[in-house]
Design a protein around this motif. Structure first.
Motif, PDB file in Angstrom:
ATOM      1  N   ASN A   1      12.899   1.800  -1.424  1.00 47.57           N
ATOM      2  CA  ASN A   1      13.350   2.681  -0.363  1.00 47.57           C
ATOM      3  C   ASN A   1      12.205   3.506   0.209  1.00 47.57           C
ATOM      4  N   VAL A   2      11.116   2.827   0.533  1.00 46.80           N
ATOM      5  CA  VAL A   2       9.933   3.475   1.105  1.00 46.80           C
ATOM      6  C   VAL A   2       9.611   2.797   2.430  1.00 46.80           C
ATOM      7  N   PHE A   3       9.278   3.604   3.454  1.00 48.73           N
ATOM      8  CA  PHE A   3       8.835   3.039   4.722  1.00 48.73           C
ATOM      9  C   PHE A   3       7.330   3.222   4.828  1.00 48.73           C
ATOM     10  N   ILE A   4       6.635   2.128   5.067  1.00 49.88           N
ATOM     11  CA  ILE A   4       5.196   2.163   5.290  1.00 49.88           C
ATOM     12  C   ILE A   4       4.939   1.557   6.660  1.00 49.88           C
ATOM     13  N   GLY A   5       4.468   2.387   7.586  1.00 48.76           N
ATOM     14  CA  GLY A   5       4.243   1.950   8.961  1.00 48.76           C
ATOM     15  C   GLY A   5       3.100   0.954   9.082  1.00 48.76           C
ATOM     16  N   PRO A   6       2.943   0.395  10.276  1.00 47.04           N
ATOM     17  CA  PRO A   6       1.882  -0.587  10.491  1.00 47.04           C
ATOM     18  C   PRO A   6       0.493   0.022  10.347  1.00 47.04           C
ATOM     19  N   HIS A   7      -0.411  -0.757   9.784  1.00 49.56           N
ATOM     20  CA  HIS A   7      -1.827  -0.413   9.641  1.00 49.56           C
ATOM     21  C   HIS A   7      -2.094   0.771   8.717  1.00 49.56           C
ATOM     22  N   VAL A   8      -1.178   1.039   7.790  1.00 46.96           N
ATOM     23  CA  VAL A   8      -1.425   2.064   6.770  1.00 46.96           C
ATOM     24  C   VAL A   8      -2.428   1.494   5.768  1.00 46.96           C
ATOM     25  N   VAL A   9      -3.360   2.332   5.309  1.00 48.16           N
ATOM     26  CA  VAL A   9      -4.397   1.904   4.370  1.00 48.16           C
ATOM     27  C   VAL A   9      -4.281   2.712   3.084  1.00 48.16           C
ATOM     28  N   PHE A  10      -4.226   2.009   1.956  1.00 50.24           N
ATOM     29  CA  PHE A  10      -4.308   2.629   0.640  1.00 50.24           C
ATOM     30  C   PHE A  10      -5.684   2.299   0.080  1.00 50.24           C
ATOM     31  N   THR A  11      -6.501   3.305  -0.192  1.00 55.11           N
ATOM     32  CA  THR A  11      -7.823   3.035  -0.757  1.00 55.11           C
ATOM     33  C   THR A  11      -7.721   2.967  -2.267  1.00 55.11           C
ATOM     34  N   ASN A  12      -8.685   2.311  -2.902  1.00 54.32           N
ATOM     35  CA  ASN A  12      -8.650   2.226  -4.359  1.00 54.32           C
ATOM     36  C   ASN A  12      -9.841   2.908  -5.014  1.00 54.32           C
ATOM     37  N   ASP A  13     -10.698   3.527  -4.233  1.00 52.68           N
ATOM     38  CA  ASP A  13     -11.878   4.158  -4.810  1.00 52.68           C
ATOM     39  C   ASP A  13     -12.369   5.270  -3.891  1.00 52.68           C
ATOM     40  N   LYS A  14     -12.467   6.491  -4.411  1.00 49.84           N
ATOM     41  CA  LYS A  14     -12.942   7.623  -3.602  1.00 49.84           C
ATOM     42  C   LYS A  14     -14.446   7.598  -3.382  1.00 49.84           C
ATOM     43  N   TYR A  15     -15.173   6.945  -4.275  1.00 49.86           N
ATOM     44  CA  TYR A  15     -16.635   7.005  -4.232  1.00 49.86           C
ATOM     45  C   TYR A  15     -17.230   5.596  -4.298  1.00 49.86           C
ATOM     46  N   ALA A  16     -17.062   4.844  -3.251  1.00 49.69           N
ATOM     47  CA  ALA A  16     -17.574   3.469  -3.218  1.00 49.69           C
ATOM     48  C   ALA A  16     -19.077   3.470  -3.049  1.00 49.69           C
ATOM     49  N   PRO A  17     -19.830   2.480  -3.492  1.00 51.64           N
ATOM     50  CA  PRO A  17     -19.349   1.390  -4.332  1.00 51.64           C
ATOM     51  C   PRO A  17     -19.210   1.848  -5.786  1.00 51.64           C
ATOM     52  N   SER A  18     -18.184   1.376  -6.454  1.00 50.48           N
ATOM     53  CA  SER A  18     -17.864   1.892  -7.776  1.00 50.48           C
ATOM     54  C   SER A  18     -18.199   0.945  -8.914  1.00 50.48           C
ATOM     55  N   GLU A  19     -18.540  -0.285  -8.583  1.00 47.59           N
ATOM     56  CA  GLU A  19     -18.796  -1.287  -9.609  1.00 47.59           C
ATOM     57  C   GLU A  19     -17.586  -1.464 -10.526  1.00 47.59           C
ATOM     58  N   GLY A  20     -16.383  -1.304  -9.973  1.00 47.38           N
ATOM     59  CA  GLY A  20     -15.159  -1.541 -10.720  1.00 47.38           C
ATOM     60  C   GLY A  20     -14.614  -0.340 -11.468  1.00 47.38           C
ATOM     61  N   ASN A  21     -15.211   0.851 -11.281  1.00 45.48           N
ATOM     62  CA  ASN A  21     -14.727   2.040 -11.986  1.00 45.48           C
ATOM     63  C   ASN A  21     -13.286   2.388 -11.632  1.00 45.48           C
ATOM     64  N   TRP A  22     -12.805   1.972 -10.475  1.00 51.05           N
ATOM     65  CA  TRP A  22     -11.438   2.272 -10.052  1.00 51.05           C
ATOM     66  C   TRP A  22     -10.410   1.656 -10.990  1.00 51.05           C
ATOM     67  N   ARG A  23     -10.798   0.637 -11.742  1.00 50.00           N
ATOM     68  CA  ARG A  23      -9.839  -0.008 -12.645  1.00 50.00           C
ATOM     69  C   ARG A  23      -9.362   0.920 -13.762  1.00 50.00           C
ATOM     70  N   THR A  24     -10.139   1.927 -14.094  1.00 49.21           N
ATOM     71  CA  THR A  24      -9.766   2.847 -15.171  1.00 49.21           C
ATOM     72  C   THR A  24      -9.087   4.106 -14.661  1.00 49.21           C
ATOM     73  N   MET A  25      -8.954   4.262 -13.362  1.00 50.31           N
ATOM     74  CA  MET A  25      -8.355   5.452 -12.767  1.00 50.31           C
ATOM     75  C   MET A  25      -6.838   5.286 -12.662  1.00 50.31           C
ATOM     76  N   PRO A  26      -6.090   6.392 -12.657  1.00 52.18           N
ATOM     77  CA  PRO A  26      -4.639   6.282 -12.501  1.00 52.18           C
ATOM     78  C   PRO A  26      -4.281   5.738 -11.117  1.00 52.18           C
TER      79      PRO A  26
END
Length: 85
Positions: A1-26
């Motif tokens: 029951n969530v609406f996500i409009g067109p072209h919404v972006v979810f990022t996975n890393d605040k400090y790119a490039p991370s070398e995969g550090n985002w995998r350990t983040m919540p």
């Protein structure tokens, strides 16, 4: 029951490039009843509370409380429901 409009972006890393550090983040959590407007950007590791609204084109940099309406760059709270609905 969530609406996500067109072209919404979810990022996975605040400090790119991370070398995969985002995998350990919540993960980013979007709760029931949320509506996210077109072209919004949601930064990583945040939660968007139940029945919250994110305005089109907003950049969400902090957690959004349930029942809130946020908009802007960075997104700020415009309105907050006391009952979370």
């Amino acid at each position: 029951n969530v609406f996500i409009g067109p072209h919404v972006v979810f990022t996975n890393d605040k400090y790119a490039p991370s070398e995969g550090n985002w995998r350990t983040m919540p993960p980013t959590i979007v709760y029931n009843g949320v509506s996210i407007g077109a072209n919004a950007t949601i930064l990583s590791n945040l939660s968007i509370g139940e029945n919250a609204r994110v305005g089109a084109g907003s950049v969400v940099t902090k957690n959004v409380k349930g029942g809130s309406v946020v908009a802007g760059n960075p997104a700020t709270t415009l309105k907050r429901s006391t009952d979370g609905v």
